[in-house]
Design an enzyme around this catalytic site. Structure first.
Site, PDB file in Angstrom:
ATOM      1  CB  SER A 590      -5.239   5.763 -11.712  1.00  0.00           C
ATOM      2  OG  SER A 590      -5.360   5.194 -10.434  1.00  0.00           O
ATOM      3  CG  HIS A 591      -5.760   8.719  -8.335  1.00  0.00           C
ATOM      4  ND1 HIS A 591      -4.789   7.846  -8.765  1.00  0.00           N
ATOM      5  CD2 HIS A 591      -5.122   9.861  -7.978  1.00  0.00           C
ATOM      6  CE1 HIS A 591      -3.608   8.428  -8.665  1.00  0.00           C
ATOM      7  NE2 HIS A 591      -3.786   9.649  -8.195  1.00  0.00           N
ATOM      8  CG  ASP A 771      -8.741   3.977  -7.989  1.00  0.00           C
ATOM      9  OD1 ASP A 771      -9.268   2.848  -8.022  1.00  0.00           O
ATOM     10  OD2 ASP A 771      -7.622   4.209  -8.473  1.00  0.00           O
ATOM     11  CG  ASP A 773      -7.560   2.238 -12.074  1.00  0.00           C
ATOM     12  OD1 ASP A 773      -7.667   2.843 -10.981  1.00  0.00           O
ATOM     13  OD2 ASP A 773      -6.494   1.690 -12.431  1.00  0.00           O
ATOM     14  CG  ASP A 775      -5.646   0.698  -9.166  1.00  0.00           C
ATOM     15  OD1 ASP A 775      -6.302   1.684  -8.804  1.00  0.00           O
ATOM     16  OD2 ASP A 775      -4.545   0.793  -9.764  1.00  0.00           O
ATOM     17  NE  ARG A 776      -4.259   4.889  -6.804  1.00  0.00           N
ATOM     18  CZ  ARG A 776      -3.261   5.731  -6.646  1.00  0.00           C
ATOM     19  NH1 ARG A 776      -3.194   6.461  -5.541  1.00  0.00           N
ATOM     20  NH2 ARG A 776      -2.332   5.866  -7.566  1.00  0.00           N
ATOM     21  CE  LYS A 880      -2.482   1.301  -7.257  1.00  0.00           C
ATOM     22  NZ  LYS A 880      -1.192   1.299  -7.961  1.00  0.00           N
TER      23      LYS A 880
END
Length: 1054
Positions: A590-591, A771, A773, A775-776, A880
Site C-alpha cells: 500500500s502506502h 498512494d 497501490d 486505493d487511497r 477502497k
C-alpha cells in the site's frame, strides 16, 4: 508407570471426571502389559444374524418423540492429509458430508416432524463445523453440539504425556469414538436427554451418509427391548481389512475385533470374509436408560477394550516424537451390554470414506444421491460397486488425489475394478469399464489420454511426461511471523526474498482456499501489484506455483501492474463467466515505501473481489506454521509481462493459459459507467478550471493517464509523478500533507494544510493524490485541504448527482470506520440513511455490501463508505478506490458548475456550504511511526485498564463521559471484533481515540485521533490545530506516550 502426570494434564486441560476415569482405565490396560489385541484362538465366528428384510415390527412414528439422532463428527481425517473437520470435505458436487447430513435431517423433519439431532464434535472440529452450520443451516444449530473429550498423546517409550513446543495442540488427540459414553456422561447430555423422555439414540459417523433415521430399525429395536443393537453388513473383498463381529469362546458374547486388535500372525484369518461374515457399520442403537445403569455400575464410565495406535506427535512430521494414541471403539460396548444384539442391514446404510479409494468411488458416477440425500450405488453398476485400488503412496492424501483429478472425474459406472500403480492423472474424458489397470513406474506424473478403456492394462511408464507442467515438490519448513493482517502480509523486502519465504505463504494460501471450497482448477487466478521492488520476480514464482497447484488459467496485469481497486473490478466485472477469476494475489504494501531496503507485501482477494475474510486468513496463518512442502512447476516458461497477450502451454494433453491483461481498461470502463463523464468533460474544458493529479510514482499513474489524458484530453503535465517506479522514486507514496510534498507545494499549502504565499504562481483549482497501490486519495482545492472525513460526508451528501446512485433510487447506507469523524453521521441523519460504525478494515464494509448476495440478509446498497486514513469507496467494488473518489469530487463540482457563464464554484465553496448546513467536525490525526511495539502495546493496555477510573473524570475543560474499548458486533455475519481501539468520549461529543496500526511493515504506529464538533456558524473557519489544541493536550496526557514510547512529537499530522 504412574497416571498422575496424565491426570494433572487432563485436569489442567479441563477434561471431565468421567473422561479422566475412562482414560485411566485404558491407561491401566496399557501399563499392565496388555497389547489390546484379541488372539484368534479366543474367538470364533458370530452366529447368523437377523436381516433387515426380516423385520416384522410395524413402523411406529410415535417412537420418534423418544429418539435422538447423533452423528460423530470428531475426526479430522489426518490420515488423508486433512487438518479440518473431515465432514467439511466435498464428497458429491459442491456438497460436503455436513451438507448432506444436514439436508437428510431437514428432510426427516419435513417428513416426521421434530426429529432431535446432535453432533459430537471434537476440540479439533467444533469451530469449523459450527461456523459452517451457522452460516448454511442456522435452524439446526440450537442445542446441536456435544463435545468429545480429548486425551494426551503418550510418549511411546515412557508413556508420559508427549510434548510439541511448536504446536501444543498436537499434544492432544481424540480418544476414539468409544468416548461417546464418557462424553454423554461428562457433558450432562445423558441426564438431560433422559429428563426429556428420550429413550433411544441412533448413532453413526458423520462420513457415513447412508445412516439416516430408519423407522423400521427403530421400531424393531424398541420391540426387541434390547439395550444395544449394532448394524452390520456382510463383508466383501473391499471390507476385509476392517473390523469384524465375532463370538468370544469363553461365554459366547458378541464382541468387536478392530484391525488394531489383530496380531500380525492372525491377519490371514482376520481377513477371511467367509469365516467372519459381518462387519460393524458403526451405526448403533442405544437404550439410554440402560446406558445410565451401566455407567452408574462402573463409577461414571464404561470399560472398553484398548486400541493402541503408533503415531508421531506431529501428524505431518514423520520425524517428530514417537507417540502412542490410546483409543476405544464405541462398537466394542456390545460386549458390555448384556442382551446386546446385531442386525444385517442393506449396504445402502454404509457409505463411509476412510481413504482416497473410497472418496474417488463416492465422488464418481458409480454413486448417485437420492431424493432424501443418501448416496446409493448407481443402478447401472448392476448391484456391485467397483473395487478401487489406488497406489497407497501416490494417493494417500486428498490433495494428491485431487491433483490427479484436476481434469475431472473418470466414469466408473461400468467399471468392476480399477487398479492404479504410480502417479496417473485422469480426466472426465476417461471412461472405464470392466477390469482396468494403469501403471506408471516413472518418477513423474503421467496423464492418461481421455478415451474409453475396457478390460485392459496400460503401462504409462514410457509415455510422454508433463514437461513444463511437471510439478516439483520442494521440502521446506515454517517461517516465523507469517500472519496476514487486514491488509495482507507485509514485511521488509529482504524478508520476502529469503529462501522459501514467499513460496511458503503462497502455498499456505492455496491450501487454505482449497480447503475452504474454492475450485482452483476452474476459473482464473489474477495476479498484479503496485510495481514495487521484487514484484516481477514474485509474479513469476506465483504463476509457476499456481500451475503446479492445478490452476489452468492466469491473468496478469500488463507490466505486472494492477491497482488494488482494479483487481477488485476485474474479479467482479471481467468475463466471460467461464473465465471469471476465483481470486487474486495482490503484491502491495500500500502506502509503505518500496525498494530493496523497504517494504513488500502480498494479500489474497476472494471471488467477491474483497480481501480474504478472517476465517481464511486464520487458516493461511495456521498453514504457515506447519508447512513442510510446496509445489512449483520449475520449468514453466517465464512470462513476458511487457505486452498484452496470451501464452499457451500444452503438454501431454494438459493445457495452461497465461494472459497478460490491460492494466486499466476494465476498471476505467467501470468508472465510466458510474460517473457522468460528459458533465465532467465540460468542467475540465472550462478555461477557469485547472487540476493536477499526483500518482506519487505508484500504480495509479496508468489509470490517471487513461482517464484524464486519453478520455478527457488533458495534458500529460496535469498528471504529476505518473510513471510507476519500483521505489516510488525514493518517496513515501502516502497521499497526505506530510508525504505529498510536491503536490501541496503546487496547491499552495504547507504540511499543516495552511496557505502559503503563491504570488507569482498559478494554483490549480483542484488537486488530488493517490498512494502506492491506488486505493487511497487526498482531495485539495485552491490552497484548501479537504479532510478525508469531510470528503466522505460531502460525497454522501451529494451522491444524488452521481448516476450510479441516482439510477438506483438514491443512496441507501453509509459506513465509516470508528476513528473517522462523525461528519457523515450528520448526513445520514438528515437523509434518513442507515449508518454503520465499524472497526478499521475494508472487510467490514465488504460484509455490508454483500449482506444480501452472500449472506442472504438485508440489502444495504447502494452504500458509500470511508476511513479517515484517506480511503473512500462504494459498493461498485470491494476495495477502497482512490480514483473513484477523485471522479466523485469532479462529478460534484461539475454539477455545481453546470452553467458555464457563472463564476466557478470551488472545492472550498462546496466544503464551506456543507459546514454551514451541518456544522463542522474539527479533526486531526497524530501518527507516531516506528515506535517500539512492546512499549506501544503496554501503553494501550494501560489505557484499557484505566477506562473505569477515567469515566466521568474531568480533564482540562472536558469531562470523559465514557472511556471504553471499541467492540463491533457485525450485523451481517454475527462476528464480534474486540479490542478495536481505546476511546475517550467527552460529554460535549468530542472524542479522543487511540489505535495501534496493523499496516506498518516494521515497528509499530500509534495513532491518536482528535475530534471536536462545532455548530456555531461563527466558529466554522478556525485553524484546525487552534480549534482542537486543548483536546490534543488532553489526549497526550491520557496516553502518556512520551513516558511509554519516548516521544510526544508525531511523525505525521493529518
Amino acid at each position: 508407570m504412574s497416571f498422575d502426570p496424565i491426570r494433572a494434564k487432563m485436569t489442567a486441560g479441563g477434561c471431565s471426571p468421567s473422561a479422566i476415569s475412562a482414560f485411566e482405565a485404558t491407561f491401566n490396560s496399557l501399563s499392565s502389559g496388555a497389547t489390546g489385541q484379541i488372539p484368534e484362538s479366543t474367538i470364533g465366528p458370530s452366529p447368523d444374524l437377523m436381516h433387515y428384510d426380516d423385520i416384522e415390527a410395524k413402523a411406529d412414528v410415535e417412537l420418534l418423540s423418544e429418539t435422538v439422532v447423533l452423528k460423530l463428527n470428531g475426526g479430522l481425517g489426518t490420515g488423508m492429509g486433512l487438518d479440518k473437520a473431515k465432514s467439511l470435505l466435498k464428497v458429491k458436487g459442491e456438497d460436503t458430508f455436513l451438507d448432506l447430513a444436514a439436508k437428510q435431517i431437514m428432510d426427516m423433519k419435513t417428513k416426521y416432524g421434530d426429529v432431535k439431532f446432535m453432533l459430537m464434535n471434537s476440540f479439533s472440529t467444533s469451530k469449523d463445523t459450527m461456523d459452517y452450520l451457522e452460516k448454511r443451516y442456522p435452524s439446526l444449530v440450537d442445542g446441536l453440539e456435544m463435545m468429545q473429550n480429548k486425551v494426551p498423546k503418550l510418549d511411546a517409550t515412557t508413556f508420559e504425556p508427549a510434548t510439541c513446543p511448536t504446536n501444543p495442540d498436537n499434544e492432544w488427540c481424540p480418544p476414539g469414538h468409544g468416548d461417546l459414553y464418557a462424553a454423554l456422561v461428562g457433558s450432562g447430555a445423558l441426564d438431560s436427554l433422559l429428563s426429556k423422555g428420550i429413550k433411544y439414540m441412533s448413532v453413526s459417523n458423520s462420513d457415513n451418509l447412508g445412516a439416516t433415521m430408519d423407522l423400521s430399525l427403530l421400531s424393531h429395536f424398541a420391540a426387541t427391548d434390547a439395550p444395544f443393537m449394532m448394524e452390520c453388513c456382510v463383508r466383501t473383498e473391499n471390507d476385509k481389512k476392517g473390523g469384524h463381529l465375532a463370538s468370544r469362546n469363553s461365554d459366547s458374547q458378541l464382541i468387536l475385533r478392530e484391525s488394531a486388535m489383530c496380531a500380525e500372525e492372525d491377519e490371514k484369518e482376520f481377513q477371511n470374509i467367509d469365516k467372519y461374515k459381518y462387519f460393524n457399520t458403526n451405526n448403533l442403537w442405544i437404550r439410554l436408560d440402560k446406558l445410565k445403569e451401566i455407567v452408574s455400575k462402573f463409577g461414571g464410565f464404561i470399560p472398553l477394550p484398548m486400541i493402541k495406535n503408533k503415531k508421531t506427535v506431529d501428524p505431518k512430521d514423520d520425524q517428530s516424537q514417537k507417540v502412542i494414541q490410546l483409543e476405544t471403539a464405541m462398537g466394542a460396548a456390545i460386549e458390555v451390554f448384556r442382551g446386546a444384539t446385531a442386525i444385517v442391514v442393506p449396504r445402502t446404510r454404509f457409505a463411509p470414506v476412510k481413504k482416497c479409494d473410497d472418496l474417488l468411488l463416492l465422488r464418481s458416477d458409480a454413486y448417485i444421491i437420492t431424493d432424501d440425500f443418501r448416496p446409493v450405488l448407481n443402478p447401472e453398476c448392476g448391484g456391485s460397486a467397483p473395487i478401487i485400488s489406488l497406489d497407497k503412496k501416490k494417493y494417500k492424501l486428498v490433495g494428491q488425489l485431487e491433483a490427479c483429478l484436476r481434469g475431472g472425474l473418470p466414469s466408473l459406472v461400468k467399471c468392476s475394478r480399477l487398479t492404479i500403480t504410480g502417479e496417473v492423472w485422469m480426466t472426465r474424458k476417461c471412461v472405464f469399464s470392466g477390469d482396468v489397470s494403469f501403471n506408471n513406474m516413472s518418477d513423474e506424473p503421467k496423464l492418461l489420454p481421455g478415451r474409453p478403456y475396457s478390460d485392459t492394462k496400460v503401462d504409462l511408464t514410457a509415455a510422454p511426461g508433463l514437461g513444463p507442467l511437471k510439478p516439483t515438490i520442494v521440502k521446506t519448513s515454517p517461517k516465523e511471523g507469517q500472519k496476514p493482517g487486514t491488509s495482507g502480509l507485509r514485511k521488509k523486502t529482504k524478508v520476502f526474498t529469503q529462501e522459501n519465504y514467499l513460496e511458503n505463504f503462497v502455498q499456505s494460501t492455496f491450501n487454505a482456499i482449497v480447503a475452504a471450497g474454492t475450485d482452483i482448477t476452474t476459473g482464473t487466478l489474477l495476479i498484479g501489484g503496485d510495481g514495487r521492488y521484487f514484484n516481477p520476480e514474485a509474479i513469476q514464482t506465483i504463476t509457476k506455483m499456481a500451475v503446479a497447484n492445478g490452476v489452468s488459467r492466469v491473468w496478469i496485469g500488463e507490466n505486472g501492474l494492477l491497482s488494488t481497486p482494479a483487481v477488485s473490478a476485474i474479479i467482479r466485472e471481467q468475463g466471460p463467466t467461464w473465465k471469471k477469476a476465483f481470486g487474486a494475489f495482490i503484491l502491495t504494501a500500500s502506502h509503505n515505501p518500496g525498494g530493496p531496503e523497504e517494504d513488500f507485501g502480498i494479500k489474497y482477494n476472494c471471488e467477491n473481489g474483497g480481501p480474504a475474510q478472517e476465517f481464511l486468513t486464520d487458516a493461511m496463518f495456521e498453514n504457515t506454521k506447519t508447512i513442510t512442502q510446496y509445489s512449483i512447476c520449475k520449468s514453466f516458461p517465464t512470462i513476458d509481462l511487457s505486452k498484452v497477450g496470451a501464452t499457451r502451454v500444452e503438454k501431454a494433453g494438459l493445457e495452461v493459459n497465461v494472459e497478460v491483461v490491460s492494466t486499466a481498461s476494465t476498471h476505467v470502463a467501470l468508472l465510466e459507467s458510474i460517473f457522468d463523464f460528459p458533465a465532467i468533460q465540460k468542467l475540465l474544458d472550462r478555461p477557469d478550471f485547472t487540476m493536477i493529479y499526483d500518482s506519487m510514482h505508484g500504480v495509479n499513474g496508468p489509470y490517471a493517464r487513461e482517464v484524464f489524458c486519453k478520455r478527457f484530453g488533458l495534458s500529460e503535465d496535469t498528471m504529476m509523478n505518473s510513471v510507476p517506479k519500483d521505489d516510488f522514486n525514493g518517496g513515501h507514496a502516502d497521499p497526505n500533507l506530510t508525504y505529498a510534498k510536491e503536490l501541496i507545494a503546487v496547491c499552495g499549502l504547507d504540511k499543516k494544510g495552511l496557505k502559503i504565499g503563491m504570488t507569482d504562481k498559478q494554483v490549480p483549482d483542484f488537486g488530488a493524490a493517490a498512494d502506492g497501490d491506488g486505493d487511497r486519495n487526498m482531495i485539495l482545492g485552491k490552497q484548501f485541504f479537504v479532510t478525508p472525513s469531510d470528503s466522505l460526508a460531502i460525497i454522501a451528501a451529494n451522491s444524488n448527482k452521481i448516476p450510479f446512485f441516482s439510477a438506483q433510487g438514491g443512496l441507501k447506507s453509509v459506513a465509516r470506520s470508528m476513528p473517522t469523524s462523525g461528519a457523515v453521521d450528520l448526513v445520514a441523519k438528515d437523509l434518513n440513511l442507515s449508518l454503520f460504525e465499524t472497526p478499521t478494515g475494508w472487510k467490514f464494509f465488504g460484509n455490508l455490501m454483500d449482506s444480501k448476495d452472500l449472506f442472504g440478509g438485508k440489502d444495504y446498497t447502494p452504500l458509500i463508505c470511508g476511513e479517515e486514513s484517506f480511503g473512500t469507496g462504494s459498493n461498485h467494488i470491494r476495495e477502497k478506490d482512490g480514483i473513484w473518489a477523485v471522479l466523485a469530487w469532479l462529478n460534484i463540482l461539475a454539477a455545481a458548475n453546470s452553467k458555464p457563464n457563472k463564476p466557478l464554484t470551488s472545492v472550498e465553496d462546496i466544503v464551506k456550504a456543507h459546514w454551514k448546513k451541518y456544522g463542522r467536525n474539527y479533526y486531526v490525526r497524530y501518527d507516531f511511526e516506528g515506535v517500539d511495539k512492546a512499549a506501544a502495546t503496554a501503553m494501550m493496555a494501560k489505557m484499557g485498564e484505566m477506562r473505569e477510573a477515567n469515566t466521568n473524570k474531568a480533564v482540562g475543560a472536558y469531562t470523559i463521559a465514557t472511556a471504553d474499548i471499541f467492540e463491533y458486533n457485525d450485523p451481517v455475519d454475527g462476528s464480534v471484533s474486540k479490542n478495536q481501539g481505546v476511546r475517550f468520549l467527552m460529554a460535549d461529543g468530542s472524542r479522543v481515540i487511540f489505535r495501534l496500526s496493523g499496516t506498518a511493515g516494521s515497528g509499530a504506529t500509534v495513532r491518536m485521533y482528535i475530534e471536536k464538533y462545532e455548530a456555531d456558524k461563527e466558529k466554522l473557519h478556525l485553524n484546525v490545530l487552534d480549534a482542537v489544541g486543548d483536546l490534543i493536550a488532553v489526549g497526550l496526557s491520557l496516553c502518556d506516550i512520551k513516558g511509554f514510547c519516548g516521544t510526544d512529537v508525531p511523525t505525521v499530522i493529518t
